[in-house]
Design an enzyme around this catalytic site. Sequence first.
Site, PDB file in Angstrom:
ATOM      1  N   PHE A  61       0.812  -1.226   0.000  1.00  0.00           N
ATOM      2  CA  PHE A  61       0.000   0.000   0.000  1.00  0.00           C
ATOM      3  C   PHE A  61       0.842   1.272   0.000  1.00  0.00           C
ATOM      4  O   PHE A  61       0.358   2.345  -0.339  1.00  0.00           O
ATOM      5  CB  PHE A  61      -0.926   0.007   1.234  1.00  0.00           C
ATOM      6  CG  PHE A  61      -0.218   0.380   2.517  1.00  0.00           C
ATOM      7  CD1 PHE A  61      -0.022   1.720   2.864  1.00  0.00           C
ATOM      8  CD2 PHE A  61       0.285  -0.590   3.382  1.00  0.00           C
ATOM      9  CE1 PHE A  61       0.644   2.067   4.031  1.00  0.00           C
ATOM     10  CE2 PHE A  61       0.955  -0.253   4.544  1.00  0.00           C
ATOM     11  CZ  PHE A  61       1.143   1.087   4.861  1.00  0.00           C
ATOM     12  N   SER A 111       5.267  -7.231   3.009  1.00  0.00           N
ATOM     13  CA  SER A 111       5.864  -7.567   4.304  1.00  0.00           C
ATOM     14  C   SER A 111       6.638  -8.891   4.215  1.00  0.00           C
ATOM     15  O   SER A 111       6.363  -9.726   3.346  1.00  0.00           O
ATOM     16  CB  SER A 111       4.770  -7.659   5.358  1.00  0.00           C
ATOM     17  OG  SER A 111       3.812  -8.613   4.958  1.00  0.00           O
ATOM     18  N   CYS A 164       9.641   1.438   3.137  1.00  0.00           N
ATOM     19  CA  CYS A 164      10.542   0.322   3.410  1.00  0.00           C
ATOM     20  C   CYS A 164      11.966   0.818   3.573  1.00  0.00           C
ATOM     21  O   CYS A 164      12.823   0.099   4.061  1.00  0.00           O
ATOM     22  CB  CYS A 164      10.473  -0.713   2.303  1.00  0.00           C
ATOM     23  SG  CYS A 164      11.130  -0.083   0.764  1.00  0.00           S
ATOM     24  N   GLU A 204       9.330  -4.931  12.604  1.00  0.00           N
ATOM     25  CA  GLU A 204       9.148  -3.742  11.775  1.00  0.00           C
ATOM     26  C   GLU A 204       7.876  -3.045  12.246  1.00  0.00           C
ATOM     27  O   GLU A 204       6.783  -3.606  12.153  1.00  0.00           O
ATOM     28  CB  GLU A 204       8.993  -4.165  10.302  1.00  0.00           C
ATOM     29  CG  GLU A 204       8.846  -2.980   9.376  1.00  0.00           C
ATOM     30  CD  GLU A 204       8.565  -3.388   7.926  1.00  0.00           C
ATOM     31  OE1 GLU A 204       7.853  -4.377   7.702  1.00  0.00           O
ATOM     32  OE2 GLU A 204       9.051  -2.684   7.026  1.00  0.00           O
TER      33      GLU A 204
HETATM   34  P1  NAD Z   1       1.418  -6.807   2.844  1.00  0.00           P
HETATM   35  O1  NAD Z   1       2.447  -7.871   2.873  1.00  0.00           O
HETATM   36  O2  NAD Z   1       0.331  -6.843   3.851  1.00  0.00           O
HETATM   37  O3  NAD Z   1       0.689  -6.751   1.412  1.00  0.00           O
HETATM   38  C1  NAD Z   1       1.430  -6.636   0.207  1.00  0.00           C
HETATM   39  C2  NAD Z   1       0.603  -7.199  -0.938  1.00  0.00           C
HETATM   40  O4  NAD Z   1       0.438  -8.598  -0.729  1.00  0.00           O
HETATM   41  C3  NAD Z   1      -0.793  -6.622  -1.053  1.00  0.00           C
HETATM   42  O5  NAD Z   1      -1.108  -6.464  -2.413  1.00  0.00           O
HETATM   43  C4  NAD Z   1      -1.674  -7.686  -0.421  1.00  0.00           C
HETATM   44  O6  NAD Z   1      -2.990  -7.702  -0.934  1.00  0.00           O
HETATM   45  C5  NAD Z   1      -0.939  -8.953  -0.791  1.00  0.00           C
HETATM   46  N1  NAD Z   1      -1.132 -10.085   0.109  1.00  0.00           N
HETATM   47  C6  NAD Z   1      -1.604 -10.082   1.369  1.00  0.00           C
HETATM   48  N2  NAD Z   1      -1.627 -11.343   1.855  1.00  0.00           N
HETATM   49  C7  NAD Z   1      -1.144 -12.152   0.878  1.00  0.00           C
HETATM   50  C8  NAD Z   1      -0.940 -13.551   0.764  1.00  0.00           C
HETATM   51  N3  NAD Z   1      -1.206 -14.372   1.763  1.00  0.00           N
HETATM   52  N4  NAD Z   1      -0.434 -14.036  -0.390  1.00  0.00           N
HETATM   53  C9  NAD Z   1      -0.130 -13.211  -1.417  1.00  0.00           C
HETATM   54  N5  NAD Z   1      -0.317 -11.873  -1.359  1.00  0.00           N
HETATM   55  C10 NAD Z   1      -0.820 -11.349  -0.227  1.00  0.00           C
HETATM   56  O7  NAD Z   1       2.213  -5.391   2.926  1.00  0.00           O
HETATM   57  P2  NAD Z   1       1.607  -3.934   3.068  1.00  0.00           P
HETATM   58  O8  NAD Z   1       1.105  -3.741   4.463  1.00  0.00           O
HETATM   59  O9  NAD Z   1       0.710  -3.609   1.941  1.00  0.00           O
HETATM   60  O10 NAD Z   1       2.932  -3.056   2.850  1.00  0.00           O
HETATM   61  C11 NAD Z   1       3.852  -2.771   3.858  1.00  0.00           C
HETATM   62  C12 NAD Z   1       5.007  -3.745   3.839  1.00  0.00           C
HETATM   63  O11 NAD Z   1       5.658  -3.716   2.574  1.00  0.00           O
HETATM   64  C13 NAD Z   1       6.105  -3.380   4.843  1.00  0.00           C
HETATM   65  O12 NAD Z   1       6.557  -4.546   5.458  1.00  0.00           O
HETATM   66  C14 NAD Z   1       7.182  -2.732   3.985  1.00  0.00           C
HETATM   67  O13 NAD Z   1       8.490  -2.799   4.537  1.00  0.00           O
HETATM   68  C15 NAD Z   1       7.068  -3.559   2.756  1.00  0.00           C
HETATM   69  N6  NAD Z   1       7.658  -2.873   1.617  1.00  0.00           N
HETATM   70  C16 NAD Z   1       8.859  -3.354   1.140  1.00  0.00           C
HETATM   71  C17 NAD Z   1       9.477  -2.718   0.088  1.00  0.00           C
HETATM   72  C18 NAD Z   1      10.797  -3.214  -0.422  1.00  0.00           C
HETATM   73  O14 NAD Z   1      11.217  -2.745  -1.469  1.00  0.00           O
HETATM   74  N7  NAD Z   1      11.472  -4.120   0.247  1.00  0.00           N
HETATM   75  C19 NAD Z   1       8.868  -1.600  -0.522  1.00  0.00           C
HETATM   76  C20 NAD Z   1       7.642  -1.161  -0.030  1.00  0.00           C
HETATM   77  C21 NAD Z   1       7.053  -1.812   1.037  1.00  0.00           C
END
Ligand code: NAD
Length: 493
Positions: free
Chosen positions: A147, A224, A279, A376
């Site tokens: 998000f 995540s 992130c 985190e």
């Molecule tokens: P999230 O893991 O909750 O969701 C990410 C995506 O995965 C969403 O599209 C969600 O719908 C989908 N998702 C949720 N459950 C899933 C499942 N079981 N199987 C497959 N897909 C699933 O993360 P968030 O809350 O949207 O974003 C924040 C997180 O993203 C933080 O941990 C942040 O550090 C990380 N992030 C990492 C980077 C990077 O480059 N390393 C960049 C941006 C954000």
Amino acid sequence: MTSIQHRIGGVPVGGSIAAPVHDPATGRRRGEVVLGREAEVDLAVGAAARAFESWREVSLTRRTRVMFALRDLLERHEDELARLVTAEHGKVLDDARGEVVRGREVVEFACGIPQALKGEYSDQVSSGVDAFSFRQPLGVCAGIVPFNFPVMVPLWMHPIAIACGNAFVLKPSERVPSASNLIAELYAEAGLPDGVFNVLHGDGETADALIRHPDVAAVSFVGSTPVARRVHGTASAEGKRVQALGGAKNHAVVLPDADLDVAADQITAAAYGSAGQRCMAISVAVAVGDAADPLIDRLAGRARAIRVGPGTDPATGMGPLISAAARDRVAGHVLAAEEAGAKIVVDGRDLPGPGFFVGPCLLDGVTTGMPAYEEEIFGPVLIVLRAGTLGEAIALVNANPYGNGTAIFTSSGEAARRFQRAVHVGMIGVNVPVPVPMAFYSFGGWKASLFGDTHVHGPEGVRFYTRAKAVTSRWPEPSRPSEAPGMAFPTAR
Ligand code: NAD
């Protein structure tokens, strides 16, 4: 109230299940987004698979022209995209504009894809034999994104995939769905054929079905760590190419020889920008030696001065968190740290609602065993740890399970060089707190911050979205009878 639909094969597609979309600054529901299930996943992958068959045959020049047109459209629609990001994510408008610009830079890299896709050629590797290699697209590529960067993170993926000749299905975060539909419209206006770029809205269930779909060749995931680890496992088990970027706990090491005012300014911006929901946010400051007390004084003053409010207000420095659950989770971490003996130097809890606000929090006296350090938090919470020496600070960074980004603040080139060589982290800043690589490099962390072999965008993105062929060819001269091959393994002559 808006109802946000999929965009598949160039047309809007509805659905029977939907989730609410909120304005985090007011806490009010601003619309709803459809959630794709097996039928819509099948529809999106089918549209992409059909479009791939003709898109892969389109010349490099024509593919590149689409990227040039998209680049200009992204510039023209920068404000509109930024406003959509602020409305659904909550970050301040300038910050939202920044992500649109950084995402557009990946499209600028994709405009040069003919250069990045050049193969190799060796003349006369044996008598009358030449060898060459070239790269081809994979097919249908899927992108599943978080998000916190509704525009930039998807743009890390699809321009490269599409410029390389693939078709793409994007599954945006269900909390910030609107910007992706506008991007789909801009692709259409740029001349991309229908079905090459599709937006499939949904949640984890949608993403899981997309990853498992037999016609999806490659999966790019950002989110995540627990989900990234699972996505990597699922896609790998199905024999797919996968890059899964996870969470982070980024440390900024401050040496006593640093300009502490500059370090405090930079760390404050990196810790509290976007309410810590990046992130690459700095969530731990490691003060070395005598730097600790003067640094904490400076950080506290700056944190207290940040104006918290709606992202649309130009006077706001920091907007809300994404959801009520995120607000409560962040406040819970601060409370647990306080109960475990940490000192709350700046307390941003108890801001009046109705939006999902938590103000800047600064914590001293946190130890490495506390959940506030180990997990985190993904909110506006900066922890200060103390280390006796640079060596101790490096050991602390390396003992942390994450390895996304880190920074050092110092006036010593020798110390900076030692740090950049020793840390087990993918992206390093020297007096730069948020070292997000430019689009012509690749972005990615180490350890629990990335599962897979390649980083995103730049040269590694091109490698991820293509696979190589190596050709060895002989064109015998008709006038000269060719030698009969021997039975031995062929070697050069
Ligand atoms: P999230 O893991 O909750 O969701 C990410 C995506 O995965 C969403 O599209 C969600 O719908 C989908 N998702 C949720 N459950 C899933 C499942 N079981 N199987 C497959 N897909 C699933 O993360 P968030 O809350 O949207 O974003 C924040 C997180 O993203 C933080 O941990 C942040 O550090 C990380 N992030 C990492 C980077 C990077 O480059 N390393 C960049 C941006 C954000």
